[in-house]
Design an enzyme around this catalytic site. Structure first.
Site, PDB file in Angstrom:
ATOM      1  CG  ASP A   6      27.516  60.206  61.640  1.00 21.05           C
ATOM      2  OD1 ASP A   6      28.862  60.237  62.016  1.00 21.05           O
ATOM      3  OD2 ASP A   6      26.485  60.336  62.245  1.00 21.05           O
ATOM      4  CB  SER A   7      27.930  56.340  63.567  1.00 22.03           C
ATOM      5  OG  SER A   7      27.812  57.293  64.085  1.00 22.03           O
ATOM      6  CB  CYS A  69      31.549  60.167  61.043  1.00 21.77           C
ATOM      7  SG  CYS A  69      32.144  59.227  62.362  1.00 21.77           S
ATOM      8  CD  GLU A 148      22.129  57.961  66.296  1.00 23.23           C
ATOM      9  OE1 GLU A 148      20.995  57.495  65.822  1.00 23.23           O
ATOM     10  OE2 GLU A 148      22.936  58.402  65.406  1.00 23.23           O
ATOM     11  CB  CYS A 180      30.845  64.361  68.127  1.00 25.48           C
ATOM     12  SG  CYS A 180      29.599  63.237  67.555  1.00 25.48           S
ATOM     13  CG  HIS A 182      25.767  62.096  66.789  1.00 24.72           C
ATOM     14  ND1 HIS A 182      26.514  61.547  65.878  1.00 24.72           N
ATOM     15  CD2 HIS A 182      24.537  61.053  67.059  1.00 24.72           C
ATOM     16  CE1 HIS A 182      25.989  60.413  65.533  1.00 24.72           C
ATOM     17  NE2 HIS A 182      24.850  60.234  66.117  1.00 24.72           N
TER      18      HIS A 182
HETATM   19  N1  DGL Z   1      29.009  61.826  64.556  1.00 26.84           N
HETATM   20  C1  DGL Z   1      30.194  60.808  64.697  1.00 26.84           C
HETATM   21  C2  DGL Z   1      31.266  61.464  65.279  1.00 26.84           C
HETATM   22  O1  DGL Z   1      31.512  62.622  64.670  1.00 26.84           O
HETATM   23  C3  DGL Z   1      30.083  59.638  65.192  1.00 26.84           C
HETATM   24  C4  DGL Z   1      29.732  59.032  66.826  1.00 26.84           C
HETATM   25  C5  DGL Z   1      29.692  57.716  67.009  1.00 26.84           C
HETATM   26  O2  DGL Z   1      29.039  57.076  66.224  1.00 26.84           O
HETATM   27  O3  DGL Z   1      30.233  57.500  67.971  1.00 26.84           O
HETATM   28  O4  DGL Z   1      32.164  61.158  65.748  1.00 26.84           O
END
Ligand code: DGL
Length: 261
Positions: A6-7, A69, A148, A180, A182
């Protein structure tokens, strides 16, 4: 090893769901904290990051990869599938399937990063399964940096969630996709603001269930995976909050390994 990327921290929600369903399987994770967020970047950039991330996971023993992600899954899945010859899982399709199966009125909300929402992928996939469905999508770009930062329970975060969800509340959706990885870390807060009757679809759970059922039916792949409960956690930048949020998310001690791609 199951490779996961993931990012940043968000993909650990997928790791948590995998650990709950595939207990003891070795996992190697890469959080691209030096280049987060992905959701504000162009599709071209996210594609090249995704290809690099998968290369890195393969070098570190991954035999299958989960793109944990939604942003990468939305824009890079085709290129990734063309490039690599191993099973690679994306998060969008399993979440879409769960949403259409569980929604009663087929009024479905989707929240995600700008790149995911702009790609229109959820709407396309939902309508391919249920042409009559109504899909309402909202980009929530502030939520990734808040997660984050570990600002999960701050009143400011609650206010921002409320503002983002307002257009969905007036649409009478009965199902909301957390598009997402996150966002599962804000699930309770999101549930509170969208209302308790709305079914929340967590893409991190949906993809972990998909991986499990794939391994159950593909023993030839399953036997390539180590099962010594090894967990390696690589990041491209060490950030103050990462270790703490990782520990809370996974409920285990974590050791960060810093790498440069
Ligand atoms: N967790 C990620 C997603 O599901 C990436 C979020 C990001 O880096 O903007 O999209």
């Amino acid at each position: 090893m199951i490779g996961v990327f993931d990012s940043g921290i968000g993909g650990l929600t997928v790791v948590r769901s995998l650990m709950e369903r595939l207990s003891g399987y070795d996992i190697v994770y890469f959080g691209d904290t030096a280049r987060t967020p992905y959701g504000t970047k162009s599709a071209e950039t996210v594609i090249s990051y995704s290809l690099e991330n998968i290369e890195f996971l393969l070098k570190n023993g991954a035999k299958i990869v989960v793109m944990a992600c939604n942003t990468a899954s939305s824009v890079a899945s085709h290129r990734v599938a063309e490039t690599f010859d191993i099973p690679i899982f994306e998060v969008v399709t399993p979440a879409t399937k769960q949403a259409v199966n569980r929604s009663g009125n087929l009024a479905v909300g989707v929240i995600g990063t700008r790149a995911t929402i702009k790609s229109g992928i959820y709407e396309k996939k939902i309508k391919a399964l249920k042409p009559a469905a109504k899909v309402y999508s909202v980009a929530c770009p502030l939520l990734v940096p808040l997660v984050e930062e570990g600002w999960l329970k701050k009143p400011e975060t609650m206010m921002i969630i409320k503002k983002y969800l307002h257009p969905l509340r007036v649409r009478q959706i009965d199902t909301l996709i957390l598009g997402c990885t996150h966002y599962p870390l804000l699930k309770d807060q999101i549930q509170r603001k969208i209302g308790k009757k709305v079914i929340i679809i967590d893409s991190s759970i949906a993809v972990a269930e998909k991986v499990k059922s794939f391994l159950d039916t593909h023993p030839e792949v399953d036997h390539l995976l180590g099962k010594k409960d090894e967990f390696r956690l690589f990041v491209s930048d060490i950030t103050e909050q990462f270790e703490k949020t990782a520990r809370i998310t996974l409920k285990r001690k974590v050791f960060l390994e810093h790498i440069k791609l």
